[in-house]
Structure formats: C-alpha cells, structure tokens
Design an enzyme around this catalytic site. Structure first.
Site, PDB file in Angstrom:
ATOM      1  CB  CYS A 127      -1.027  -0.124   1.105  1.00 38.14           C
ATOM      2  SG  CYS A 127      -0.164  -0.651   2.542  1.00 38.14           S
ATOM      3  CG  HIS A 239      -0.165   3.935   4.190  1.00 36.79           C
ATOM      4  ND1 HIS A 239      -1.152   4.091   5.229  1.00 36.79           N
ATOM      5  CD2 HIS A 239      -0.030   2.758   3.571  1.00 36.79           C
ATOM      6  CE1 HIS A 239      -1.210   2.783   5.335  1.00 36.79           C
ATOM      7  NE2 HIS A 239      -0.720   1.920   4.654  1.00 36.79           N
TER       8      HIS A 239
HETATM    9  N1  LIG Z   1      -5.181  -2.359   4.759  1.00 37.76           N
HETATM   10  C1  LIG Z   1      -4.361  -1.884   3.910  1.00 37.76           C
HETATM   11  O1  LIG Z   1      -3.977  -0.876   3.671  1.00 37.76           O
HETATM   12  C2  LIG Z   1      -3.904  -3.074   2.957  1.00 37.76           C
HETATM   13  C3  LIG Z   1      -3.530  -2.644   1.842  1.00 37.76           C
HETATM   14  C4  LIG Z   1      -2.804  -3.645   1.025  1.00 37.76           C
HETATM   15  C5  LIG Z   1      -3.086  -4.668   1.203  1.00 37.76           C
HETATM   16  N2  LIG Z   1      -3.655  -4.950   2.326  1.00 37.76           N
HETATM   17  C6  LIG Z   1      -3.649  -6.644   2.542  1.00 37.76           C
HETATM   18  O2  LIG Z   1      -5.124  -7.114   2.318  1.00 37.76           O
HETATM   19  C7  LIG Z   1      -5.138  -8.183   3.278  1.00 37.76           C
HETATM   20  C8  LIG Z   1      -6.564  -7.625   4.062  1.00 37.76           C
HETATM   21  O3  LIG Z   1      -6.117  -6.688   4.646  1.00 37.76           O
HETATM   22  P1  LIG Z   1      -7.309  -5.880   5.498  1.00 37.76           P
HETATM   23  O4  LIG Z   1      -6.629  -4.726   6.125  1.00 37.76           O
HETATM   24  O5  LIG Z   1      -8.535  -5.964   4.921  1.00 37.76           O
HETATM   25  O6  LIG Z   1      -7.593  -6.697   7.169  1.00 37.76           O
HETATM   26  P2  LIG Z   1      -8.909  -6.967   7.959  1.00 37.76           P
HETATM   27  O7  LIG Z   1      -9.693  -5.720   8.071  1.00 37.76           O
HETATM   28  O8  LIG Z   1      -8.294  -7.530   9.266  1.00 37.76           O
HETATM   29  O9  LIG Z   1      -9.520  -8.131   7.543  1.00 37.76           O
HETATM   30  C9  LIG Z   1      -9.283  -9.487   7.148  1.00 37.76           C
HETATM   31  C10 LIG Z   1     -10.215 -10.256   6.560  1.00 37.76           C
HETATM   32  O10 LIG Z   1      -9.519 -11.725   6.280  1.00 37.76           O
HETATM   33  C11 LIG Z   1     -10.790 -12.454   6.697  1.00 37.76           C
HETATM   34  N3  LIG Z   1     -10.160 -13.582   6.999  1.00 37.76           N
HETATM   35  C12 LIG Z   1      -9.366 -13.647   8.412  1.00 37.76           C
HETATM   36  N4  LIG Z   1      -9.132 -15.143   8.723  1.00 37.76           N
HETATM   37  C13 LIG Z   1      -9.766 -15.742   7.750  1.00 37.76           C
HETATM   38  C14 LIG Z   1     -10.022 -17.175   7.683  1.00 37.76           C
HETATM   39  N5  LIG Z   1      -9.248 -17.913   8.483  1.00 37.76           N
HETATM   40  N6  LIG Z   1     -10.716 -17.764   6.686  1.00 37.76           N
HETATM   41  C15 LIG Z   1     -11.491 -16.834   5.905  1.00 37.76           C
HETATM   42  N7  LIG Z   1     -11.185 -15.447   5.911  1.00 37.76           N
HETATM   43  C16 LIG Z   1     -10.380 -14.922   6.841  1.00 37.76           C
HETATM   44  C17 LIG Z   1     -11.459 -11.788   7.808  1.00 37.76           C
HETATM   45  O11 LIG Z   1     -12.768 -12.220   7.743  1.00 37.76           O
HETATM   46  P3  LIG Z   1     -13.453 -12.452   9.283  1.00 37.76           P
HETATM   47  O12 LIG Z   1     -14.259 -10.879   9.342  1.00 37.76           O
HETATM   48  O13 LIG Z   1     -14.795 -13.576   9.000  1.00 37.76           O
HETATM   49  O14 LIG Z   1     -12.780 -12.466  10.205  1.00 37.76           O
HETATM   50  C18 LIG Z   1     -11.718 -10.357   7.058  1.00 37.76           C
HETATM   51  O15 LIG Z   1     -12.515 -10.392   5.976  1.00 37.76           O
HETATM   52  C19 LIG Z   1      -3.978  -8.262   4.054  1.00 37.76           C
HETATM   53  O16 LIG Z   1      -3.268  -9.657   3.390  1.00 37.76           O
HETATM   54  C20 LIG Z   1      -3.270  -7.197   4.060  1.00 37.76           C
HETATM   55  O17 LIG Z   1      -1.821  -7.163   4.080  1.00 37.76           O
HETATM   56  C21 LIG Z   1      -4.137  -4.272   3.082  1.00 37.76           C
END
Ligand SMILES: NC(=O)c1ccc[n+]([C@@H]2O[C@H](COP(=O)([O-])OP(=O)(O)OC[C@H]3O[C@@H](n4cnc5c(N)ncnc54)[C@H](OP(=O)(O)O)[C@@H]3O)[C@@H](O)[C@H]2O)c1
Length: 332
Positions: A127, A239
């Site tokens: 990101c 960011h």
């Molecule tokens: N946030 C950013 O700025 C950003 C930018 C680029 C990339 N990313 C990447 O994108 C991904 C998600 O980030 P986020 O910020 O959206 O995280 P988040 O808000 O914590 O959301 C995590 C998601 O993953 C799901 N999940 C967790 N454990 C799981 C499992 N065992 N089986 C199926 N689904 C599961 C969660 O579902 P539940 O609600 O059911 O737990 C939720 O939908 C990460 O790999 C992160 O590195 C994030």
C-alpha cells in the site's frame, strides 16, 4: 463476470465492494467469502443483501475472478485452489516476489501481465509502494532514477480493522485518564509514532521496509538503489511517503511538476503557502495519488524531494486490485 471476494468483511474487502459498485463493474454472480465466524452474515451491495460464505467450504469452480484480501496465510492456503478455476488477484504479500506471478500497478507496468497464466495469480503491491511507483514511473522514464530514500507515515487501517479500533479506544482512554493497553501495536499508537511495521529482519530493517525495496525494483527497475524507514502514525486512513530521489540525468523542476500533473493516477497539489499541500485526511476516499512539496534537493546533484499521499485502502489496495481486473477484462 462471476466474482468472489475472499476477506469481504475486512477493510480491503469492503473497499473492493465499494469500488466495484462505483465503477458499475460488470458482475453476474457475486460471492462474498470470509472466515467461519462471519458465515451467514449479510453485506449490502448495490442495494441487495449478499450472504457471506465460509472459505473452508467455498466452491471456486463457479468463479472467474477471485479477489483475495484475507492475509498471507489464507492466500498461501487457498489461492492455488481458487486459481484452478479463476484468476486470483491477491492483496497479500505472499506471492508478490514469486517470479511466476506478475506484480501489477496498472498505470506503471500492465505489460507485465502477459505471463499471469503461469499460475493464474496476479499480485497487488504494498500500500505504500503503489503510490510511490505511480508518482515515480513518469520521472524514471524521463530522468532515470539512481537512488530512492523513502520514509513512510502509515495509517492504522493498513494493519486491519481491529488495529483501527485500538487507535480509537486508546484515544478515548487517554481523555478519560485511563491506562492505555496495546494489543495490535507494539507500543501506544494514540498520540505517538512507531518506527516498526511488520517483523524485524536480521539486518535491522523490517519486512515492511524490505517489501518496499523488493517491490519497487520488481515493478520499476531492478537497478534502482533504495532504502526506507516505515513508521506507523495515529491516522485512520491514507499513507504518506516523504521521498528523496536522485536521478542519473538533470531535471527541470517545472517539467517535473507538469509531467506529474498529467501522468495517469497522479495529481499535484503544490502551492508554496499555508495549506498548499495534501494531508492524509484529505486523501481519504480519493482515487488519486497526490504529490506535494516538490523541491530541489540542493545538497546533492540531480535530486528532488516529494511528499506523496494516497488512500491505502483504495489505490493502495482495493482500487488497484479492481483496476487490474479491468485491464484483464480489456486484454481478454
Ligand atoms: N489495509 C491495507 O491498507 C492493505 C493494503 C494492501 C494490502 N492489504 C492486505 O490485504 C489483506 C487484508 O487486509 P485488511 O486490512 O482488509 O484486513 P482486515 O480488515 O483485518 O480483514 C481481514 C479479512 O480476512 C478475513 N479472514 C481472516 N481470517 C480468515 C480465515 N481463516 N478464513 C477466511 N477469511 C479470513 C476476515 O474475515 P472475518 O471478518 O470473518 O474474520 C476479513 O474479511 C492483508 O493481506 C493485507 O496485508 C491491506
């Protein structure tokens, strides 16, 4: 298109839904997928309720494009399974440096998509890296970048939805004179700045910093030298990157400004007066990568300083992922 979003209940997953809705993306069937604890929940998309499915039992054979945004472990476990039937666009870092997986920022290197069928997986970049390469690609084309020194100021939403709650609850506790407790960050995040994102490596850098070094080289040019420091700050979304860039060739400051203003995805906001620059709070919910504080670095030949800001959940994640899908659809 039949689309699946794995991690649909998370920060990035919900933003992917927003972007698909805004762009009126051509969707036939939409499948929202998350962990067992979210199975059966309802999420509204285009005014309609969609049920959330459990990833463990989800059948990818009915899907053409799968967006993965549930973390590296889930991508490691399920992306290959999904890629048997659908093209996977992965937001996690798990596949980014795999030589058989293209790492794509559409404005910068969509030509690298040509080999995506090797694994049927396409990686979305980090990101902070996405806005950096969006802003630096046009300058690299003109002046050939020699070295980059980047310092990031990263919002808490970059860590996920629960860490966002930690900033809010610590802020509340601070005003109520209560003791602050930290679960998702290593130190107090409210009214603080933490020079540590992701785990430490043997050389003293963190994985987040290493991602920036590796991904900038993979996307832009392996000959570029780069060093960085990643810092978490108590901002909810967007960011920022303060960057010093040294070129091989001479540049003209006016030309830099003009080129950045007309390059895809970029917007220059650079007036030398109070408020004549962009801040993270203003970049939230915007699609552009904003560039401010464009200055000559007089301490070194052919060098400039820039301040780059973008919404980490949009261009840093969801928007870039949907734009990759758009390029795929156009190409095929
Ligand atoms: N946030 C950013 O700025 C950003 C930018 C680029 C990339 N990313 C990447 O994108 C991904 C998600 O980030 P986020 O910020 O959206 O995280 P988040 O808000 O914590 O959301 C995590 C998601 O993953 C799901 N999940 C967790 N454990 C799981 C499992 N065992 N089986 C199926 N689904 C599961 C969660 O579902 P539940 O609600 O059911 O737990 C939720 O939908 C990460 O790999 C992160 O590195 C994030």
């Amino acid at each position: 298109m039949n689309i699946a979003i794995v991690g649909a209940t998370g920060n990035v997953g919900r933003k992917i839904l927003e972007v698909l809705e805004l762009k009126k993306f051509p969707i036939n069937q939409l499948y929202l997928v998350a962990s067992a604890k979210s199975a059966g929940k309802k999420i509204i998309f285009n005014g309609k309720d969609y049920e959330v499915y459990n990833l463990e039992t989800f059948d990818f054979s009915k899907v053409q494009i799968s967006f993965f945004s549930a973390g590296g472990k889930i991508s490691e476990q399920y992306a290959v399974k999904a890629a048997k039937y659908s093209t996977v666009i992965d937001n996690s870092s798990y596949y980014r440096m795999d030589p058989d997986v293209p790492l794509i920022v559409p404005e910068v290197n969509s030509q690298d998509l040509k080999n995506y069928k090797k694994k049927n997986i396409i990686a979305n970049s980090n990101c902070s890296v996405i806005p950096l390469v969006v802003a630096l690609k046009p300058l690299h084309d003109l002046y050939n970048i020699k070295r980059i020194v980047a310092s990031t100021y990263q919002s808490v939403s970059g860590a996920g939805k629960l860490p966002m709650d930690e900033l809010l609850s610590q802020t509340k506790d601070f005003f109520e004179n209560k003791e602050l407790s930290s679960k998702y960050f290593t130190k107090q995040i409210a009214f603080n700045a933490i020079p540590h994102i992701d785990s430490f490596l043997d050389d003293g850098y963190t994985k987040e910093e290493q991602k920036m070094h590796d991904e900038v080289k993979k996307i832009l040019d392996s000959k570029i030298k780069i060093t960085s420091t990643s810092v978490r700050i108590p901002v909810l979304v967007s960011h920022a990157v303060s960057v010093n860039v040294e070129f091989h060739k001479k540049y003209k400051l006016n030309e830099v400004r003009d080129v950045l203003n007309t390059s895809p995805g970029c917007k220059v906001i650079d007036e030398h007066k109070n408020g004549g620059y962009i801040t993270p709070a203003e970049a939230e919910n915007k699609f552009e990568t904003f560039i401010s504080r464009i200055r000559e670095d007089s301490s070194q030949d052919n060098s400039i300083n820039l301040w780059i800001v973008s919404d980490n959940l949009l261009k840093g994640a969801a928007l870039n992922a949907v734009e990759i899908a758009e390029v795929l659809i156009k190409k095929n």
